[in-house]
Design an enzyme around this catalytic site. Structure first.
Site, PDB file in Angstrom:
ATOM      1  N   LYS A  35       0.885  -1.175   0.000  1.00  0.00           N
ATOM      2  CA  LYS A  35       0.000   0.000   0.000  1.00  0.00           C
ATOM      3  C   LYS A  35       0.914   1.213   0.000  1.00  0.00           C
ATOM      4  CE  LYS A  35      -3.023   2.818   2.822  1.00  0.00           C
ATOM      5  NZ  LYS A  35      -4.014   2.944   3.892  1.00  0.00           N
ATOM      6  N   GLY A  48     -11.036   8.008   5.241  1.00  0.00           N
ATOM      7  CA  GLY A  48     -12.109   8.979   5.417  1.00  0.00           C
ATOM      8  C   GLY A  48     -13.461   8.371   5.734  1.00  0.00           C
TER       9      GLY A  48
END
Lengths: 262, 47
Positions: free
Chosen positions: A99, A188
């Site tokens: 990632k 988020g």
């Protein structure tokens, strides 16, 4: 496997990727992972005093659960730092998945997209399977694919903010523009409804951490997210109706009693 | 050598020298000089 998602030729039945940070305890972390049904968890590399062994204990816990790991380059500020971190992660975690985070700004933790593309290209050329944490910018997404990424991970809102989708139109445009690229919303997400929304929009998966780890009951929240993501996915596949501006009676109008008295 | 002296398990650490990755198998032959920046990292929770 029913309706799998394919990430770099690995077929997965769960569309939830879960972070492992900020849980109240290792036991709750392990329970939350199991409750979520996820098959991939994110992990990181950090400095530790020699002899402390906390890293080993954590790694042993994750291996015992038996999930696949996606190491991150969290906190890296340059392509060079991210590349070196990815290389260390490949060796320590024995995976070529990474990632990729290259952070450009401290308040928003927003990606430095220039460094991100540079690092993505170098890592993809070196055989990594890159999962870039990026913004919802369509042009950057194109460049990441050109650099060799086969999965994109746009943000919904800043990391840890829990705000949900900041720009639903940008995420919708990204989905429409890349119909065949696995798109994972990363960062988020604060509530299960946020995850359901992006899945209904056709996103392939959701990566989240704080929404579960900082919930009052992380294990229950992990289960809630798993269900929301399944529901959102099913909703997308079932093809939602087209919204209208005005009402349309759902009950048949013909045969309504008292009609003739009007 | 440095890893042993500091008490690390060599199998579960990653190493870098001056922001360049050093493979586990190259550690023994990597000489350190004054002012070198050594990074030794281990698995940790992450998002």
């Amino acid at each position: 496997m029913n309706d799998p998602v394919r990430l770099y030729d690995v077929a997965l039945s769960s569309r939830l990727l879960l972070g492992t940070a900020r849980y109240p305890s290792p036991v709750i972390l392990a329970e939350a992972i199991r409750a979520s049904g996820c098959e991939i968890v994110t992990v990181s590399l950090r400095r530790e005093a020699g002899g402390a062994r906390a890293g080993e204990a954590f790694w042993s816990l994750i291996r015992d659960i038996g999930v696949r790991v996606l190491p991150n380059t969290a906190g890296c500020r340059t392509a060079k730092e991210a590349i070196a971190t990815a290389q260390m992660a490949r060796e320590v975690f024995a995976t070529d998945w990474i990632k990729l985070e290259v952070i450009g700004e401290e308040d928003t933790l927003q990606p430095d997209v220039f460094g991100l593309v540079e690092a993505a290209r170098a890592l993809a050329d070196d055989g990594f399977k890159v999962f870039p944490y990026t913004t919802d910018d369509l042009v950057v997404a194109e460049k990441l694919l050109d650099a060799g990424c086969r999965v994109l991970m746009p943000w919904a809102a800043p990391i840890g903010s829990g705000r949900g989708v900041n720009d639903v139109f940008a995420l919708r445009a990204l989905r429409a523009h890349f119909p065949d690229t696995p798109l994972i919303v990363d960062a988020g997400i604060g509530a299960p409804s946020h995850a359901a929304l992006v899945m209904e929009m056709g996103y392939d998966a959701v990566l989240l951490n704080t929404a579960v780890s900082r919930a009052g009951d992380p294990v229950l929240m992990a289960r809630a997210f798993a269900r929301a993501i399944e529901a959102g996915r099913a909703g997308f596949q079932a093809e939602p109706m087209t919204p209208r501006d005005m009402a349309e009676p759902s009950t048949p109008v013909i045969g309504r009693p008292f009609d003739r008295l009007a | 050598m440095l890893l042993q002296e500091l008490g690390y398990d060599e199998k579960t650490v990653g190493t870098a020298l001056n922001q360049e990755f050093v493979r586990a198998k190259d550690r023994a032959e990597t000489a350190l000089r004054e002012g070198d920046a050594v990074e030794i990292v281990t698995p940790r929770q992450g998002g």
